[in-house]
Design a protein around this motif. Structure first.
Motif, mmCIF file in Angstrom:
data_model
loop_
_atom_site.group_PDB
_atom_site.id
_atom_site.type_symbol
_atom_site.label_atom_id
_atom_site.label_comp_id
_atom_site.label_asym_id
_atom_site.label_seq_id
_atom_site.Cartn_x
_atom_site.Cartn_y
_atom_site.Cartn_z
ATOM 1 N N GLU A 66 31.590 49.530 54.768
ATOM 2 C CA GLU A 66 30.292 49.095 54.243
ATOM 3 C C GLU A 66 29.935 49.878 52.976
ATOM 4 N N ALA A 67 30.175 51.179 53.022
ATOM 5 C CA ALA A 67 29.895 52.012 51.833
ATOM 6 C C ALA A 67 30.773 51.586 50.663
ATOM 7 N N ALA A 68 32.036 51.276 50.933
ATOM 8 C CA ALA A 68 32.944 50.829 49.874
ATOM 9 C C ALA A 68 32.500 49.482 49.311
ATOM 10 N N ARG A 69 32.038 48.579 50.193
ATOM 11 C CA ARG A 69 31.557 47.277 49.742
ATOM 12 C C ARG A 69 30.334 47.430 48.854
ATOM 13 N N ARG A 70 29.395 48.310 49.272
ATOM 14 C CA ARG A 70 28.198 48.536 48.461
ATOM 15 C C ARG A 70 28.561 49.137 47.101
ATOM 16 N N ALA A 71 29.499 50.090 47.103
ATOM 17 C CA ALA A 71 29.920 50.712 45.839
ATOM 18 C C ALA A 71 30.576 49.685 44.920
ATOM 19 N N ALA A 72 31.390 48.807 45.493
ATOM 20 C CA ALA A 72 32.032 47.768 44.682
ATOM 21 C C ALA A 72 30.997 46.812 44.113
ATOM 22 N N GLN A 73 30.001 46.456 44.917
ATOM 23 C CA GLN A 73 28.933 45.565 44.446
ATOM 24 C C GLN A 73 28.138 46.214 43.317
ATOM 25 N N GLU A 74 27.838 47.503 43.457
ATOM 26 C CA GLU A 74 27.107 48.211 42.405
ATOM 27 C C GLU A 74 27.930 48.289 41.120
ATOM 28 N N ALA A 75 29.238 48.541 41.257
ATOM 29 C CA ALA A 75 30.104 48.600 40.081
ATOM 30 C C ALA A 75 30.164 47.236 39.390
ATOM 31 N N LYS A 76 30.258 46.182 40.193
ATOM 32 C CA LYS A 76 30.278 44.822 39.634
ATOM 33 C C LYS A 76 28.984 44.532 38.888
ATOM 34 N N SER A 77 27.876 44.938 39.468
ATOM 35 C CA SER A 77 26.573 44.730 38.830
ATOM 36 C C SER A 77 26.482 45.494 37.507
ATOM 37 N N ARG A 78 26.984 46.738 37.495
ATOM 38 C CA ARG A 78 26.963 47.517 36.254
ATOM 39 C C ARG A 78 27.811 46.865 35.173
ATOM 40 N N VAL A 79 28.980 46.348 35.556
ATOM 41 C CA VAL A 79 29.844 45.671 34.583
ATOM 42 C C VAL A 79 29.136 44.437 34.024
ATOM 43 N N TYR A 80 28.502 43.656 34.910
ATOM 44 C CA TYR A 80 27.761 42.488 34.449
ATOM 45 C C TYR A 80 26.651 42.889 33.485
ATOM 46 N N ASN A 81 25.961 43.976 33.793
ATOM 47 C CA ASN A 81 24.891 44.434 32.904
ATOM 48 C C ASN A 81 25.448 44.863 31.551
ATOM 49 N N TYR A 82 26.607 45.516 31.540
ATOM 50 C CA TYR A 82 27.205 45.916 30.263
ATOM 51 C C TYR A 82 27.602 44.693 29.446
ATOM 52 N N VAL A 83 28.156 43.682 30.134
ATOM 53 C CA VAL A 83 28.525 42.449 29.431
ATOM 54 C C VAL A 83 27.277 41.789 28.865
ATOM 55 N N SER A 84 26.232 41.699 29.684
ATOM 56 C CA SER A 84 24.975 41.106 29.215
ATOM 57 C C SER A 84 24.404 41.899 28.058
ATOM 58 N N LEU A 85 24.443 43.211 28.163
ATOM 59 C CA LEU A 85 23.921 44.068 27.103
ATOM 60 C C LEU A 85 24.685 43.844 25.803
ATOM 61 N N SER A 86 25.985 43.719 25.903
ATOM 62 C CA SER A 86 26.801 43.457 24.713
ATOM 63 C C SER A 86 26.433 42.107 24.096
ATOM 64 N N ASP A 87 26.297 41.091 24.946
ATOM 65 C CA ASP A 87 25.925 39.759 24.440
ATOM 66 C C ASP A 87 24.534 39.769 23.818
#
Length: 196
Positions: A66-87
């Protein structure tokens, strides 16, 4: 070395199980029964303690996954935010380019960049992180306005006798830039940025 709570609990259950097995074996053997009577009882007791240890370890693995799943979800969200920020950052630059082309009455270049900008902002609008930013409705309005302005520019390019209200469009672009900059700040700096 630091041990997790579940490891300590498992070790304690293991020690208690060994002690219980020894005590039962000693009492059964002392009562005059043979080794063949002791082994099945000890096996049953050991199996019971082993089962409890297995349950504790399964719970540990479950919480780790569960902790690994949450960490992966948070990392995915951060990547999406970086992509959005770049756009979003590149959209601000594109807005400035469109305004410069309009000032210079270079309508063909303005139409091309405005069309590119509309595509990029459509992608940003449809991105899931825009729910976090809270400007999805305003962004949809900007995309719609850009679509109308691309059409108007095309009409002006095709028929030079038609006038094009550059000042009005540049005012709209400036308001759009303000909204996009607010979105950029919200993604960069988080919840503490006011929505204005």
């Amino acid at each position: 070395m630091k041990y997790e709570k579940s490891d300590v609990v498992s070790f304690a259950i293991f020690i208690i199980g060994i002690l219980v097995c020894i005590i039962f074996a000693y009492n059964i053997y002392r009562s005059g029964k043979g080794i063949l009577d002791v082994v099945p009882v000890i096996g049953s007791i050991a199996s019971s303690f082993g089962f409890v240890i297995a349950i504790v370890q399964i719970a540990k693995v479950r919480s780790s996954s569960e902790a690994a799943r949450r960490a992966a979800q948070e990392a995915k969200s951060r990547v999406y935010n970086y992509v959005s920020l770049s756009d979003i950052s590149s959209s601000i630059k594109m807005l400035d380019e469109v305004k410069r082309y309009l000032r210079d009455e270079n309508y063909i270049a303005a139409e091309i960049r405005m069309s590119d900008l509309r595509g990029k902002l459509t992608k940003v609008k449809d991105h899931s992180s825009m729910n976090y930013v809270g400007k999805k409705k305003e962004l949809a309005g900007i995309v719609s306005d850009l679509g109308m302005e691309v059409t108007n520019l095309n009409k002006t390019i095709m028929d030079r006798s038609k006038s094009y209200d550059r000042v009005k469009v540049m005012e709209k672009l400036e308001r759009a830039k303000d909204i996009i900059q607010q979105m950029e700040s919200r993604i960069k700096f988080g919840e503490n940025v006011s929505k204005r």
